[in-house]
Design an enzyme around this catalytic site. Sequence first.
Site, PDB file in Angstrom:
ATOM      1  N   LYS A  99       0.846  -1.186   0.000  1.00  0.00           N
ATOM      2  CA  LYS A  99       0.000   0.000   0.000  1.00  0.00           C
ATOM      3  C   LYS A  99       0.882   1.236   0.000  1.00  0.00           C
ATOM      4  O   LYS A  99       2.058   1.169   0.376  1.00  0.00           O
ATOM      5  CB  LYS A  99      -0.943  -0.028   1.210  1.00  0.00           C
ATOM      6  CG  LYS A  99      -0.193  -0.058   2.563  1.00  0.00           C
ATOM      7  CD  LYS A  99       0.287   1.300   3.007  1.00  0.00           C
ATOM      8  CE  LYS A  99       1.232   1.248   4.153  1.00  0.00           C
ATOM      9  NZ  LYS A  99       1.867   2.538   4.456  1.00  0.00           N
ATOM     10  N   HIS A 130       0.733  -5.476   5.118  1.00  0.00           N
ATOM     11  CA  HIS A 130       1.547  -6.253   6.048  1.00  0.00           C
ATOM     12  C   HIS A 130       1.118  -6.074   7.490  1.00  0.00           C
ATOM     13  O   HIS A 130       1.468  -6.879   8.351  1.00  0.00           O
ATOM     14  CB  HIS A 130       3.025  -5.870   5.901  1.00  0.00           C
ATOM     15  CG  HIS A 130       3.339  -4.460   6.332  1.00  0.00           C
ATOM     16  ND1 HIS A 130       3.496  -3.435   5.432  1.00  0.00           N
ATOM     17  CD2 HIS A 130       3.506  -3.918   7.548  1.00  0.00           C
ATOM     18  CE1 HIS A 130       3.764  -2.325   6.083  1.00  0.00           C
ATOM     19  NE2 HIS A 130       3.774  -2.591   7.372  1.00  0.00           N
ATOM     20  N   LEU A 132      -1.644  -6.647   8.831  1.00  0.00           N
ATOM     21  CA  LEU A 132      -2.451  -7.790   9.264  1.00  0.00           C
ATOM     22  C   LEU A 132      -1.582  -8.930   9.784  1.00  0.00           C
ATOM     23  O   LEU A 132      -2.073  -9.831  10.465  1.00  0.00           O
ATOM     24  CB  LEU A 132      -3.324  -8.287   8.107  1.00  0.00           C
ATOM     25  CG  LEU A 132      -4.497  -7.378   7.731  1.00  0.00           C
ATOM     26  CD1 LEU A 132      -5.178  -7.896   6.473  1.00  0.00           C
ATOM     27  CD2 LEU A 132      -5.493  -7.299   8.868  1.00  0.00           C
ATOM     28  N   GLY A 133      -0.288  -8.914   9.445  1.00  0.00           N
ATOM     29  CA  GLY A 133       0.609  -9.948   9.935  1.00  0.00           C
ATOM     30  C   GLY A 133       1.167  -9.681  11.310  1.00  0.00           C
ATOM     31  O   GLY A 133       1.804 -10.564  11.906  1.00  0.00           O
ATOM     32  N   LYS A 134       0.949  -8.486  11.863  1.00  0.00           N
ATOM     33  CA  LYS A 134       1.431  -8.191  13.208  1.00  0.00           C
ATOM     34  C   LYS A 134       0.751  -9.098  14.224  1.00  0.00           C
ATOM     35  O   LYS A 134      -0.471  -9.328  14.156  1.00  0.00           O
ATOM     36  CB  LYS A 134       1.156  -6.730  13.566  1.00  0.00           C
ATOM     37  CG  LYS A 134       2.134  -5.737  12.959  1.00  0.00           C
ATOM     38  CD  LYS A 134       1.863  -4.344  13.466  1.00  0.00           C
ATOM     39  CE  LYS A 134       2.937  -3.362  12.995  1.00  0.00           C
ATOM     40  NZ  LYS A 134       4.212  -3.601  13.675  1.00  0.00           N
ATOM     41  N   ASP A 187      -1.096   6.802   3.980  1.00  0.00           N
ATOM     42  CA  ASP A 187      -0.036   5.999   4.579  1.00  0.00           C
ATOM     43  C   ASP A 187      -0.590   4.976   5.566  1.00  0.00           C
ATOM     44  O   ASP A 187      -0.161   3.822   5.576  1.00  0.00           O
ATOM     45  CB  ASP A 187       0.959   6.914   5.294  1.00  0.00           C
ATOM     46  CG  ASP A 187       2.049   6.131   6.009  1.00  0.00           C
ATOM     47  OD1 ASP A 187       2.519   5.117   5.459  1.00  0.00           O
ATOM     48  OD2 ASP A 187       2.449   6.529   7.122  1.00  0.00           O
ATOM     49  N   HIS A 192      -3.921   0.301   6.859  1.00  0.00           N
ATOM     50  CA  HIS A 192      -3.602  -0.409   8.094  1.00  0.00           C
ATOM     51  C   HIS A 192      -4.717  -0.292   9.130  1.00  0.00           C
ATOM     52  O   HIS A 192      -5.197  -1.297   9.670  1.00  0.00           O
ATOM     53  CB  HIS A 192      -2.309   0.151   8.705  1.00  0.00           C
ATOM     54  CG  HIS A 192      -1.083  -0.127   7.895  1.00  0.00           C
ATOM     55  ND1 HIS A 192      -1.001  -1.157   6.993  1.00  0.00           N
ATOM     56  CD2 HIS A 192       0.136   0.486   7.872  1.00  0.00           C
ATOM     57  CE1 HIS A 192       0.205  -1.163   6.439  1.00  0.00           C
ATOM     58  NE2 HIS A 192       0.898  -0.177   6.951  1.00  0.00           N
ATOM     59  N   LYS A 296       2.876   3.606  20.452  1.00  0.00           N
ATOM     60  CA  LYS A 296       1.926   2.595  20.917  1.00  0.00           C
ATOM     61  C   LYS A 296       0.805   2.458  19.895  1.00  0.00           C
ATOM     62  O   LYS A 296       0.562   3.360  19.076  1.00  0.00           O
ATOM     63  CB  LYS A 296       1.360   2.949  22.283  1.00  0.00           C
ATOM     64  CG  LYS A 296       0.546   4.234  22.312  1.00  0.00           C
ATOM     65  CD  LYS A 296      -0.121   4.453  23.670  1.00  0.00           C
ATOM     66  CE  LYS A 296       0.858   4.619  24.787  1.00  0.00           C
ATOM     67  NZ  LYS A 296       0.197   4.947  26.072  1.00  0.00           N
ATOM     68  N   ARG A 300      -9.321   0.358  22.023  1.00  0.00           N
ATOM     69  CA  ARG A 300     -10.023   0.495  23.300  1.00  0.00           C
ATOM     70  C   ARG A 300     -11.523   0.416  23.043  1.00  0.00           C
ATOM     71  O   ARG A 300     -12.065   1.202  22.254  1.00  0.00           O
ATOM     72  CB  ARG A 300      -9.665   1.801  23.995  1.00  0.00           C
ATOM     73  CG  ARG A 300     -10.475   2.021  25.275  1.00  0.00           C
ATOM     74  CD  ARG A 300      -9.937   3.131  26.132  1.00  0.00           C
ATOM     75  NE  ARG A 300     -10.866   3.445  27.216  1.00  0.00           N
ATOM     76  CZ  ARG A 300     -10.509   3.868  28.412  1.00  0.00           C
ATOM     77  NH1 ARG A 300      -9.218   4.032  28.697  1.00  0.00           N
ATOM     78  NH2 ARG A 300     -11.397   4.150  29.333  1.00  0.00           N
TER      79      ARG A 300
END
Length: 337
Positions: A99, A130, A132-134, A187, A192, A296, A300
Amino acid sequence: KCLPTSGHSDINCASFKQRFGHDHFTYAMVTRTKDPRELSAQYAKLNQNIGAKMHSEGDKETRIYYLSVPDSAHVKTVQMIKKECMPASGGIARFVIEKPFGADLKDVHRRQKALEEQGLRPGDIWRLDHYLGKRGVRNILDFRLQNPHWEAKWNSKHIASVELVVQENENVADRIDFYAETGVVRDMMVNHIMEILGTVAMNLPDDPTDLAQFPQERAILLESIAPLTRKDIVLGQYAEYSDHYREHFEANPTARKVDKGEDAPTLGYAKLAIPTKRWTGVHFGIVHAKGIDTRKAYVRVNFKDGGWLLLHIQGGEGNEFISIFPSDNKAKMKGWR
């Protein structure tokens, strides 16, 4: 991730991924130049490096090109690879495109057509997000699937609002070329963070073992988001961005400037509504910012009874993934990392 159908055990899968990453990976930095001969020479050198590595291992030439470039360079990069870096006859080449891809839907179609004009078929192009791979993002689904007593509260009857926040302490001083063209919305926010939103708010598939249902449900959720108006969005910059922009182009006077690049936002907030049976009336807020004191990322979930649940994507205490108030000792995570 190696799936059960891949034929790899967990140990063999880890070994396979390590070997693929270290033994089958060639990194190339192509320097931007207006000299076509110099540009061709850079790609020709890359082709020599790949060819020598593949031939030395006796492998059939199957190449995957991962394009970590601004979307304005996608077509030109593919054009140069097709000209200088294709595998020998009978080999296979695929292109992974990160992206963002295009400025809007019309531009996406234009870029897709331009790639097809380079001889690429739809199956030759892989698009991915990428994020989604975290592990923290994957843990969101694990939490929802493994905690039915929480999933029963995952709706507008119990939830007042949901906050999705990704903040980074790095600025964009060393990425001005990219950020002046892309900005915070393209971005992070429309890819994301929206993928995280889809993971948080989608309906879980009827059959969790059918992996194809997850992206389908995520897409259904994202298509359900109500159109935004200008009053739903706030954009801004960290204070030093204008200095970083000016210093970059003073140091690189031949660098290409984009229209209004000095105004590119580095902070974005959007208020979203999802008028579905599950989420009508729930306020969703998404935020991303560069140059913030603390790095971070979290989700929430604020409940109407005053309680809240915090899902840490990154930046939690130690290995902590879930923070719950009031505390709930029944909450579980299989394979918690």
